[in-house]
Structure formats: structure tokens, C-alpha cells
Design a protein around this motif. Structure first.
Motif, PDB file in Angstrom:
ATOM      1  N   TYR A  32      -2.466   8.192   2.175  1.00 33.40           N
ATOM      2  CA  TYR A  32      -2.165   7.001   1.396  1.00 33.40           C
ATOM      3  C   TYR A  32      -3.317   6.013   1.395  1.00 33.40           C
ATOM      4  O   TYR A  32      -4.093   5.930   2.349  1.00 33.40           O
ATOM      5  CB  TYR A  32      -0.930   6.294   1.964  1.00 33.40           C
ATOM      6  CG  TYR A  32       0.345   7.082   1.866  1.00 33.40           C
ATOM      7  CD1 TYR A  32       0.768   7.855   2.945  1.00 33.40           C
ATOM      8  CD2 TYR A  32       1.121   7.055   0.718  1.00 33.40           C
ATOM      9  CE1 TYR A  32       1.939   8.590   2.866  1.00 33.40           C
ATOM     10  CE2 TYR A  32       2.295   7.788   0.635  1.00 33.40           C
ATOM     11  CZ  TYR A  32       2.695   8.543   1.713  1.00 33.40           C
ATOM     12  OH  TYR A  32       3.867   9.266   1.634  1.00 33.40           O
ATOM     13  N   SER A  33      -3.401   5.259   0.317  1.00 33.31           N
ATOM     14  CA  SER A  33      -4.199   4.051   0.340  1.00 33.31           C
ATOM     15  C   SER A  33      -3.359   2.960   0.976  1.00 33.31           C
ATOM     16  O   SER A  33      -2.134   2.946   0.847  1.00 33.31           O
ATOM     17  CB  SER A  33      -4.589   3.642  -1.084  1.00 33.31           C
ATOM     18  OG  SER A  33      -5.499   4.569  -1.629  1.00 33.31           O
ATOM     19  N   ASN A  52      -8.987   2.664   1.245  1.00 34.69           N
ATOM     20  CA  ASN A  52      -8.520   3.894   0.618  1.00 34.69           C
ATOM     21  C   ASN A  52      -8.511   5.047   1.621  1.00 34.69           C
ATOM     22  O   ASN A  52      -8.804   4.870   2.807  1.00 34.69           O
ATOM     23  CB  ASN A  52      -9.354   4.225  -0.618  1.00 34.69           C
ATOM     24  CG  ASN A  52     -10.813   4.506  -0.311  1.00 34.69           C
ATOM     25  OD1 ASN A  52     -11.173   4.858   0.817  1.00 34.69           O
ATOM     26  ND2 ASN A  52     -11.656   4.345  -1.318  1.00 34.69           N
ATOM     27  N   GLY A  98       0.416   3.144  -0.441  1.00 30.50           N
ATOM     28  CA  GLY A  98       0.675   3.577  -1.803  1.00 30.50           C
ATOM     29  C   GLY A  98      -0.088   4.828  -2.166  1.00 30.50           C
ATOM     30  O   GLY A  98      -1.020   5.233  -1.467  1.00 30.50           O
ATOM     31  N   ASN A  99       0.306   5.394  -3.296  1.00 25.54           N
ATOM     32  CA  ASN A  99      -0.299   6.635  -3.757  1.00 25.54           C
ATOM     33  C   ASN A  99      -1.464   6.407  -4.717  1.00 25.54           C
ATOM     34  O   ASN A  99      -2.104   7.377  -5.136  1.00 25.54           O
ATOM     35  CB  ASN A  99       0.762   7.500  -4.428  1.00 25.54           C
ATOM     36  CG  ASN A  99       1.812   7.978  -3.451  1.00 25.54           C
ATOM     37  OD1 ASN A  99       1.516   8.715  -2.523  1.00 25.54           O
ATOM     38  ND2 ASN A  99       3.053   7.543  -3.652  1.00 25.54           N
ATOM     39  N   SER A 100      -1.742   5.152  -5.059  1.00 30.01           N
ATOM     40  CA  SER A 100      -2.873   4.855  -5.921  1.00 30.01           C
ATOM     41  C   SER A 100      -4.183   5.138  -5.195  1.00 30.01           C
ATOM     42  O   SER A 100      -4.208   5.257  -3.975  1.00 30.01           O
ATOM     43  CB  SER A 100      -2.838   3.388  -6.342  1.00 30.01           C
ATOM     44  OG  SER A 100      -1.634   3.073  -6.984  1.00 30.01           O
ATOM     45  N   ARG A 101      -5.267   5.213  -5.965  1.00 28.22           N
ATOM     46  CA  ARG A 101      -6.581   5.449  -5.348  1.00 28.22           C
ATOM     47  C   ARG A 101      -6.950   4.311  -4.415  1.00 28.22           C
ATOM     48  O   ARG A 101      -7.644   4.493  -3.418  1.00 28.22           O
ATOM     49  CB  ARG A 101      -7.646   5.599  -6.423  1.00 28.22           C
ATOM     50  CG  ARG A 101      -7.549   6.893  -7.199  1.00 28.22           C
ATOM     51  CD  ARG A 101      -8.699   7.035  -8.171  1.00 28.22           C
ATOM     52  NE  ARG A 101      -8.649   8.297  -8.905  1.00 28.22           N
ATOM     53  CZ  ARG A 101      -9.549   8.675  -9.790  1.00 28.22           C
ATOM     54  NH1 ARG A 101     -10.575   7.892 -10.066  1.00 28.22           N
ATOM     55  NH2 ARG A 101      -9.423   9.829 -10.402  1.00 28.22           N
ATOM     56  N   ILE A 103      -5.333   0.149  -3.197  1.00 29.68           N
ATOM     57  CA  ILE A 103      -4.322  -0.893  -3.334  1.00 29.68           C
ATOM     58  C   ILE A 103      -5.029  -2.229  -3.413  1.00 29.68           C
ATOM     59  O   ILE A 103      -5.666  -2.666  -2.443  1.00 29.68           O
ATOM     60  CB  ILE A 103      -3.332  -0.874  -2.165  1.00 29.68           C
ATOM     61  CG1 ILE A 103      -2.492   0.391  -2.194  1.00 29.68           C
ATOM     62  CG2 ILE A 103      -2.442  -2.106  -2.214  1.00 29.68           C
ATOM     63  CD1 ILE A 103      -1.464   0.466  -1.089  1.00 29.68           C
ATOM     64  N   THR A 104      -4.938  -2.887  -4.549  1.00 30.45           N
ATOM     65  CA  THR A 104      -5.476  -4.240  -4.703  1.00 30.45           C
ATOM     66  C   THR A 104      -4.451  -5.172  -5.336  1.00 30.45           C
ATOM     67  O   THR A 104      -4.698  -6.374  -5.436  1.00 30.45           O
ATOM     68  CB  THR A 104      -6.750  -4.235  -5.561  1.00 30.45           C
ATOM     69  OG1 THR A 104      -6.450  -3.648  -6.827  1.00 30.45           O
ATOM     70  CG2 THR A 104      -7.866  -3.448  -4.886  1.00 30.45           C
ATOM     71  N   THR A 105      -3.329  -4.636  -5.759  1.00 30.08           N
ATOM     72  CA  THR A 105      -2.245  -5.447  -6.302  1.00 30.08           C
ATOM     73  C   THR A 105      -0.937  -5.027  -5.642  1.00 30.08           C
ATOM     74  O   THR A 105      -0.783  -3.881  -5.203  1.00 30.08           O
ATOM     75  CB  THR A 105      -2.098  -5.278  -7.816  1.00 30.08           C
ATOM     76  OG1 THR A 105      -1.647  -3.952  -8.104  1.00 30.08           O
ATOM     77  CG2 THR A 105      -3.414  -5.538  -8.536  1.00 30.08           C
ATOM     78  N   GLN A 108       0.910  -1.840  -6.643  1.00 28.67           N
ATOM     79  CA  GLN A 108       0.429  -0.539  -6.185  1.00 28.67           C
ATOM     80  C   GLN A 108       0.990  -0.141  -4.832  1.00 28.67           C
ATOM     81  O   GLN A 108       0.751   0.961  -4.355  1.00 28.67           O
ATOM     82  CB  GLN A 108      -1.106  -0.558  -6.127  1.00 28.67           C
ATOM     83  CG  GLN A 108      -1.741  -0.672  -7.502  1.00 28.67           C
ATOM     84  CD  GLN A 108      -3.223  -0.967  -7.424  1.00 28.67           C
ATOM     85  OE1 GLN A 108      -3.660  -1.811  -6.645  1.00 28.67           O
ATOM     86  NE2 GLN A 108      -4.001  -0.287  -8.246  1.00 28.67           N
ATOM     87  N   ASP A 110       3.773   1.205  -2.597  1.00 30.95           N
ATOM     88  CA  ASP A 110       5.020   1.951  -2.696  1.00 30.95           C
ATOM     89  C   ASP A 110       5.922   1.739  -1.481  1.00 30.95           C
ATOM     90  O   ASP A 110       7.145   1.863  -1.576  1.00 30.95           O
ATOM     91  CB  ASP A 110       4.724   3.447  -2.848  1.00 30.95           C
ATOM     92  CG  ASP A 110       3.952   3.746  -4.121  1.00 30.95           C
ATOM     93  OD1 ASP A 110       2.895   4.399  -4.057  1.00 30.95           O
ATOM     94  OD2 ASP A 110       4.414   3.308  -5.198  1.00 30.95           O
TER      95      ASP A 110
END
Length: 122
Positions: A32-33, A52, A98-101, A103-105, A108, A110
Motif C-alpha cells: 500500500y501507499s 509510496n 490506499g491502493n493509489s500510487r 496518497i496526497t489527498t 485516496q 482506503d
């Protein structure tokens, strides 16, 4: 499902330091990120730092130089080292995965912890 638990918050004087921890269970964090956010009363949740899967880190300009995010995949834990704390850093601090590349927001994130209070006195 990932469960996240923050710890390390507390009361500190301006100029002091704190180290927040975010321990995970349920799944390994390595896939995860990760990110830290904070929310002060009456304000929106604010991005503090992100890291990340490969160890690349992200900070908003206002946090650069004072805050350092890190992860220990072997311990399944993420950290936030906060130095030179200011009264305006007072907030509830949350960790997210989160699963995004990256996390900046907040969108993102989860999975979220319950938060830990940081209070900086002047």
C-alpha cells in the motif's frame, strides 16, 4: 481489510518534537501507499505526508523540513517524525493506507486509523 492504529500523540511545547506511529494488522502494509493527515476543529482534513510502496516521500511545502514520514514493512508500521512543532500543528492526526500510487489527498485513503491528538502549547 487493514486495521490501522495510531499512537504517540500528546501535549508538547512549541519547538518540541513528537513521533507518531501507525501500526497495521490484518494485512501487510508493504503493498500500500501510506499517508498522514491532520484535522483541526472546524477545518478540513489536511495532507501532511505520504510515502509510496518504494519509499518515495511526498510533503506539502508547509511541512517540508519539519516532518519526516517513514515506513518499516518488517514491523508493519509507519511513522511520522515531527520537529519544531508550532501551535498551529495542533490537530488530530490520522494515518491512511490506499491502493493509489501515492496518497496526497484524503480521497485516496482506503483505510484509516482512529486518530491521535497532538496539542502544541505556546
Amino acid at each position: 481489510q487493514v486495521q490501522l492504529v495510531e499512537s504517540g500523540g500528546g501535549l508538547v511545547q512549541a519547538g518540541g518534537s513528537l513521533r507518531l506511529s501507525c501500526a497495521a494488522s490484518g494485512r501487510t502494509l508493504s503493498g500500500y501507499s501510506l499517508g498522514w493527515f491532520r484535522q483541526a476543529p472546524g477545518k478540513e482534513r489536511e495532507f501532511v505526508a505520504g510515502i509510496n510502496r518504494y519509499g518515495g516521500t511526498y510533503y506539502p511545502d508547509s511541512m517540508k523540513g519539519r516532518f519526516t514520514i517513514s515506513r518499516d514493512n518488517a514491523e508493519n508500521t509507519m511513522y511520522l517524525q515531527m520537529n519544531s512543532l508550532k501551535p498551529e500543528d495542533t490537530a488530530v492526526y490520522y494515518c491512511a493506507a490506499g491502493n493509489s500510487r501515492a496518497i496526497t489527498t484524503a480521497a485516496q485513503g482506503d483505510y484509516w486509523g482512529q486518530g491521535t491528538q497532538v496539542t502544541v502549547s505556546s
